[in-house]
Design a protein around this motif. Structure first.
Motif, mmCIF file in Angstrom:
data_model
loop_
_atom_site.group_PDB
_atom_site.id
_atom_site.type_symbol
_atom_site.label_atom_id
_atom_site.label_comp_id
_atom_site.label_asym_id
_atom_site.label_seq_id
_atom_site.Cartn_x
_atom_site.Cartn_y
_atom_site.Cartn_z
ATOM 1 N N ASP A 180 -0.961 11.114 22.142
ATOM 2 C CA ASP A 180 -1.489 12.346 22.738
ATOM 3 C C ASP A 180 -2.531 13.016 21.848
ATOM 4 O O ASP A 180 -2.927 14.162 22.091
ATOM 5 N N GLU A 181 -2.958 12.293 20.806
ATOM 6 C CA GLU A 181 -3.934 12.801 19.845
ATOM 7 C C GLU A 181 -3.417 14.068 19.151
ATOM 8 O O GLU A 181 -4.172 15.001 18.869
ATOM 9 N N LYS A 182 -2.130 14.076 18.863
ATOM 10 C CA LYS A 182 -1.489 15.143 18.106
ATOM 11 C C LYS A 182 -0.766 14.512 16.924
ATOM 12 O O LYS A 182 -0.291 13.382 17.009
ATOM 13 N N TYR A 183 -0.669 15.268 15.824
ATOM 14 C CA TYR A 183 0.065 14.757 14.677
ATOM 15 C C TYR A 183 1.569 14.886 14.912
ATOM 16 O O TYR A 183 2.065 15.944 15.316
ATOM 17 N N SER A 184 2.257 13.792 14.650
ATOM 18 C CA SER A 184 3.709 13.821 14.699
ATOM 19 C C SER A 184 4.229 14.580 13.487
ATOM 20 O O SER A 184 3.498 14.864 12.540
ATOM 21 N N LYS A 185 5.497 14.917 13.509
ATOM 22 C CA LYS A 185 6.127 15.559 12.370
ATOM 23 C C LYS A 185 5.938 14.669 11.146
ATOM 24 O O LYS A 185 6.108 13.460 11.227
ATOM 25 N N PRO A 186 5.540 15.233 9.996
ATOM 26 C CA PRO A 186 5.202 14.370 8.855
ATOM 27 C C PRO A 186 6.397 13.605 8.294
ATOM 28 O O PRO A 186 7.527 14.094 8.305
ATOM 29 N N VAL A 187 6.103 12.405 7.817
ATOM 30 C CA VAL A 187 7.072 11.651 7.030
ATOM 31 C C VAL A 187 6.885 12.105 5.584
ATOM 32 O O VAL A 187 5.766 12.094 5.070
ATOM 33 N N ILE A 188 7.959 12.506 4.949
ATOM 34 C CA ILE A 188 7.876 13.038 3.590
ATOM 35 C C ILE A 188 8.405 12.001 2.599
ATOM 36 O O ILE A 188 9.555 11.575 2.694
ATOM 37 N N TYR A 189 7.525 11.606 1.680
ATOM 38 C CA TYR A 189 7.892 10.642 0.642
ATOM 39 C C TYR A 189 8.100 11.387 -0.674
ATOM 40 O O TYR A 189 7.278 12.222 -1.058
ATOM 41 N N GLU A 190 9.176 11.050 -1.350
ATOM 42 C CA GLU A 190 9.502 11.714 -2.605
ATOM 43 C C GLU A 190 9.537 10.720 -3.757
ATOM 44 O O GLU A 190 9.387 9.508 -3.561
ATOM 45 N N SER A 191 9.765 11.239 -4.949
ATOM 46 C CA SER A 191 9.847 10.401 -6.142
ATOM 47 C C SER A 191 10.915 9.326 -5.959
ATOM 48 O O SER A 191 11.988 9.585 -5.411
ATOM 49 N N GLY A 192 10.601 8.104 -6.399
ATOM 50 C CA GLY A 192 11.544 6.998 -6.300
ATOM 51 C C GLY A 192 11.441 6.204 -5.010
ATOM 52 O O GLY A 192 12.128 5.193 -4.836
ATOM 53 N N GLU A 193 10.568 6.646 -4.076
ATOM 54 C CA GLU A 193 10.400 5.942 -2.806
ATOM 55 C C GLU A 193 9.074 5.183 -2.792
ATOM 56 O O GLU A 193 8.220 5.386 -3.654
ATOM 57 N N ASN A 194 8.899 4.340 -1.788
ATOM 58 C CA ASN A 194 7.629 3.661 -1.548
ATOM 59 C C ASN A 194 6.953 4.287 -0.345
ATOM 60 O O ASN A 194 7.601 4.489 0.692
ATOM 61 N N ILE A 195 5.682 4.613 -0.486
ATOM 62 C CA ILE A 195 4.930 5.172 0.636
ATOM 63 C C ILE A 195 4.234 4.036 1.376
ATOM 64 O O ILE A 195 3.669 3.122 0.764
ATOM 65 N N TYR A 196 4.315 4.086 2.712
ATOM 66 C CA TYR A 196 3.719 3.057 3.554
ATOM 67 C C TYR A 196 2.623 3.672 4.417
ATOM 68 O O TYR A 196 2.699 4.835 4.795
ATOM 69 N N SER A 197 1.644 2.851 4.735
ATOM 70 C CA SER A 197 0.565 3.287 5.610
ATOM 71 C C SER A 197 0.675 2.589 6.957
ATOM 72 O O SER A 197 0.945 1.385 7.023
ATOM 73 N N VAL A 198 0.484 3.367 8.027
ATOM 74 C CA VAL A 198 0.473 2.793 9.368
ATOM 75 C C VAL A 198 -0.887 2.170 9.661
ATOM 76 O O VAL A 198 -0.980 1.105 10.274
ATOM 77 N N ILE A 199 -1.948 2.819 9.205
ATOM 78 C CA ILE A 199 -3.302 2.340 9.467
ATOM 79 C C ILE A 199 -3.632 1.122 8.603
ATOM 80 O O ILE A 199 -4.195 0.137 9.093
ATOM 81 N N LEU A 200 -3.283 1.186 7.328
ATOM 82 C CA LEU A 200 -3.518 0.058 6.423
ATOM 83 C C LEU A 200 -2.231 -0.756 6.369
ATOM 84 O O LEU A 200 -1.422 -0.634 5.452
ATOM 85 N N LYS A 201 -2.044 -1.573 7.365
ATOM 86 C CA LYS A 201 -0.792 -2.311 7.512
ATOM 87 C C LYS A 201 -0.578 -3.235 6.306
ATOM 88 O O LYS A 201 -1.470 -3.984 5.932
ATOM 89 N N GLY A 202 0.611 -3.141 5.733
ATOM 90 C CA GLY A 202 0.929 -3.949 4.564
ATOM 91 C C GLY A 202 0.827 -3.194 3.250
ATOM 92 O O GLY A 202 1.301 -3.673 2.216
ATOM 93 N N LEU A 203 0.193 -2.007 3.291
ATOM 94 C CA LEU A 203 0.068 -1.218 2.068
ATOM 95 C C LEU A 203 1.394 -0.538 1.752
ATOM 96 O O LEU A 203 1.982 0.141 2.595
ATOM 97 N N SER A 204 1.852 -0.694 0.545
ATOM 98 C CA SER A 204 3.072 -0.054 0.081
ATOM 99 C C SER A 204 2.862 0.343 -1.376
ATOM 100 O O SER A 204 2.509 -0.494 -2.200
ATOM 101 N N ILE A 205 3.071 1.626 -1.687
ATOM 102 C CA ILE A 205 2.825 2.123 -3.041
ATOM 103 C C ILE A 205 4.052 2.893 -3.527
ATOM 104 O O ILE A 205 4.492 3.836 -2.850
ATOM 105 N N PRO A 206 4.616 2.549 -4.672
ATOM 106 C CA PRO A 206 5.692 3.364 -5.232
ATOM 107 C C PRO A 206 5.164 4.764 -5.572
ATOM 108 O O PRO A 206 4.153 4.900 -6.257
#
Length: 213
Positions: A180-206
């Motif tokens: 619907d071209e609206k932002y969904s509720k944010p996914v919150i990444y904290e210390s000790g987790e891996n952040i993933y990208s939906v647009i850059l598929k395969g990207l994972s950063i601690p």
């Protein structure tokens, strides 16, 4: 005779510039003629003063993210750019149109962007249209109003993925544009987790590597 306008408000820097010719406020054509000591952004025809020069932690976090993006994007069609780089945003009705400099009233300088559409990189002065991914690293000077402005602005221009980095809390909030071209509720990444990208598929950063100072 030319009329000049001095702007000095809580959210804006003090400047003396010729009054805008456009009924919608200042434009990118005006912006190109200015030579301010401070960095500014143009949002819907109004001049916004940016936060002071990024702190050392801010710059280290930016470099950490940039390094991860650079490695991941090697050999891929998308391009990463970092501030200062002008990004011209056109608003929902004109997103896919080519506008003149005097028709563009929003120019921002995100900390990091990823652009996958090469057509948007043909103008050597600026990025012509919304990036696919934007990263903004907040500084102590950023206000809730400023943060809300940027969220609404990127949503309106269909930035597909928007990261807001909170160095103080070691958190990253990731907003993804839905159907619907609206932002969904944010996914919150904290210390000790891996952040993933939906647009850059395969990207994972601690996240610990992002906040490593």
């Amino acid at each position: 005779m030319k009329n000049y306008l001095t702007i000095q408000k809580e959210d804006f820097t003090e400047v003396k510039v010729e009054e805008p010719q456009s009924p919608y406020g200042f434009t990118y054509a005006d912006y190109l003629t200015w030579n301010f000591k401070e960095r500014i952004e143009l949002i819907r025809g109004k001049i916004f003063k940016m936060s002071p020069a990024p702190s050392v932690p801010h710059q280290k976090i930016s470099i950490n993210i940039e390094n991860k993006f650079t490695i991941f994007l090697d050999g891929k069609p998308c391009n990463m750019l970092h501030a200062p780089v002008d990004v011209k945003l056109k608003g929902k009705p004109f997103r896919k149109k080519k506008l003149r400099d005097d028709e563009i009233t929003t120019v921002v300088q995100p900390d990091i962007i990823v652009v996958c559409d090469q057509e948007k990189l043909q103008d050597i002065r600026s990025v012509d249209g919304a990036p696919d991914l934007v990263v903004e690293i907040l500084s102590p000077g950023n206000t809730k109003t400023e943060t809300k402005y940027k969220l609404d602005l990127y949503e309106e221009n269909c930035v597909l993925e928007y990261w807001v980095v909170y160095p103080e809390y070691k958190q990253i909030h990731v907003f993804i544009l839905n159907k619907d071209e609206k932002y969904s509720k944010p996914v919150i990444y904290e210390s000790g987790e891996n952040i993933y990208s939906v647009i850059l598929k395969g990207l994972s950063i601690p996240t610990d590597e992002i906040f490593k100072l």
